[in-house]
Write a protein that holds these residues in place. Structure first.
Motif, PDB file in Angstrom:
ATOM      1  N   GLY A   1       0.814  -1.211   0.000  1.00  0.00           N
ATOM      2  CA  GLY A   1       0.000   0.000   0.000  1.00  0.00           C
ATOM      3  C   GLY A   1       0.842   1.253   0.000  1.00  0.00           C
ATOM      4  O   GLY A   1       0.509   2.240  -0.661  1.00  0.00           O
TER       5      GLY A   1
ATOM      6  N   ASP B   1      -5.309   5.360  -7.449  1.00  0.00           N
ATOM      7  CA  ASP B   1      -6.392   4.865  -6.598  1.00  0.00           C
ATOM      8  C   ASP B   1      -6.620   3.380  -6.810  1.00  0.00           C
ATOM      9  O   ASP B   1      -6.899   2.644  -5.870  1.00  0.00           O
ATOM     10  CB  ASP B   1      -7.683   5.634  -6.871  1.00  0.00           C
ATOM     11  N   GLN B   2      -6.484   2.945  -8.049  1.00  0.00           N
ATOM     12  CA  GLN B   2      -6.703   1.531  -8.352  1.00  0.00           C
ATOM     13  C   GLN B   2      -5.626   0.675  -7.675  1.00  0.00           C
ATOM     14  O   GLN B   2      -5.942  -0.375  -7.113  1.00  0.00           O
ATOM     15  CB  GLN B   2      -6.697   1.289  -9.856  1.00  0.00           C
TER      16      GLN B   2
ATOM     17  N   GLU C   1      -6.418   0.499  -3.990  1.00  0.00           N
ATOM     18  CA  GLU C   1      -7.587  -0.349  -3.769  1.00  0.00           C
ATOM     19  C   GLU C   1      -7.221  -1.828  -3.891  1.00  0.00           C
ATOM     20  O   GLU C   1      -7.655  -2.651  -3.082  1.00  0.00           O
ATOM     21  CB  GLU C   1      -8.675   0.014  -4.775  1.00  0.00           C
ATOM     22  N   ILE C   2      -6.417  -2.168  -4.872  1.00  0.00           N
ATOM     23  CA  ILE C   2      -5.984  -3.552  -5.053  1.00  0.00           C
ATOM     24  C   ILE C   2      -5.136  -4.002  -3.873  1.00  0.00           C
ATOM     25  O   ILE C   2      -5.353  -5.079  -3.314  1.00  0.00           O
ATOM     26  CB  ILE C   2      -5.214  -3.723  -6.378  1.00  0.00           C
TER      27      ILE C   2
ATOM     28  N   PHE D   1      -4.894  -2.811  -0.711  1.00  0.00           N
ATOM     29  CA  PHE D   1      -5.603  -2.931   0.550  1.00  0.00           C
ATOM     30  C   PHE D   1      -6.800  -3.875   0.461  1.00  0.00           C
ATOM     31  O   PHE D   1      -7.231  -4.432   1.472  1.00  0.00           O
ATOM     32  CB  PHE D   1      -5.990  -1.564   1.093  1.00  0.00           C
ATOM     33  N   GLY D   2      -7.327  -4.092  -0.730  1.00  0.00           N
ATOM     34  CA  GLY D   2      -8.398  -5.067  -0.906  1.00  0.00           C
ATOM     35  C   GLY D   2      -7.948  -6.472  -0.568  1.00  0.00           C
ATOM     36  O   GLY D   2      -8.749  -7.309  -0.135  1.00  0.00           O
ATOM     37  N   ARG D   3      -6.675  -6.733  -0.718  1.00  0.00           N
ATOM     38  CA  ARG D   3      -6.130  -8.054  -0.390  1.00  0.00           C
ATOM     39  C   ARG D   3      -6.224  -8.344   1.104  1.00  0.00           C
ATOM     40  O   ARG D   3      -6.181  -9.495   1.521  1.00  0.00           O
ATOM     41  CB  ARG D   3      -4.689  -8.161  -0.879  1.00  0.00           C
TER      42      ARG D   3
ATOM     43  N   LEU E   1      -8.799  -8.154   2.928  1.00  0.00           N
ATOM     44  CA  LEU E   1     -10.008  -8.956   3.099  1.00  0.00           C
ATOM     45  C   LEU E   1      -9.780 -10.393   2.645  1.00  0.00           C
ATOM     46  O   LEU E   1     -10.248 -11.341   3.276  1.00  0.00           O
ATOM     47  CB  LEU E   1     -11.182  -8.342   2.330  1.00  0.00           C
ATOM     48  N   GLU E   2      -9.039 -10.555   1.558  1.00  0.00           N
ATOM     49  CA  GLU E   2      -8.782 -11.883   1.009  1.00  0.00           C
ATOM     50  C   GLU E   2      -8.023 -12.774   1.990  1.00  0.00           C
ATOM     51  O   GLU E   2      -8.235 -13.986   2.005  1.00  0.00           O
ATOM     52  CB  GLU E   2      -7.997 -11.783  -0.292  1.00  0.00           C
TER      53      GLU E   2
ATOM     54  N   ASP F   1      -8.110 -12.490   5.245  1.00  0.00           N
ATOM     55  CA  ASP F   1      -8.814 -12.432   6.534  1.00  0.00           C
ATOM     56  C   ASP F   1      -8.087 -11.591   7.578  1.00  0.00           C
ATOM     57  O   ASP F   1      -8.176 -11.853   8.772  1.00  0.00           O
ATOM     58  CB  ASP F   1      -9.087 -13.836   7.094  1.00  0.00           C
TER      59      ASP F   1
END
Length: 107
Positions: A27, A36-37, A40-41, A43-45, A47-48, A50
């Motif tokens: 990040g 931004d993309q 997002e990618i 920090f979106g990980r 969730l992946e 857990d």
């Protein structure tokens, strides 16, 4: 399809924190490219793996957020960076923390 350790409940909490630490560093890299993309990618990980878990308490009708694995990763990253500054500059741990606090307050 093979389940990942996180999917089958065998994920080691320390491993999740370690992986979250790497994502935090990703990040930081994404912030440098100001995309931004990319952010997002990266920090979106979280969730992946857990590192962030959102659940619904059906009795209370409230969402519950558990970020303890994420915070473990943040603490790993911060501790490594502080330790590196201590080693590099010959400062005390306390002096490095005081410096960082001063810089945070200065904005």
């Amino acid at each position: 399809m093979t389940e990942t350790p996180a999917e089958n409940g065998t994920e080691n909490p320390d491993d999740t924190a370690r992986r979250a630490g790497h994502i935090i560093l990703d990040g930081v890299t994404a912030l440098d490219v100001e995309s931004d993309q990319a952010i997002e990618i990266a920090f979106g990980r979280l969730l992946e793996i857990d590192a962030i878990e959102v659940t619904l308490d059906e009795d209370e009708g409230e969402l519950e957020l558990d970020i303890s694995p994420l915070m473990g990763g943040v603490m790993m990253v911060v501790r490594q960076l502080v330790d590196e500054i201590v080693r590099r500059d010959g400062s005390s741990f306390e002096d490095v923390l005081a410096l960082v606090r001063t810089r945070i307050d200065a904005g």
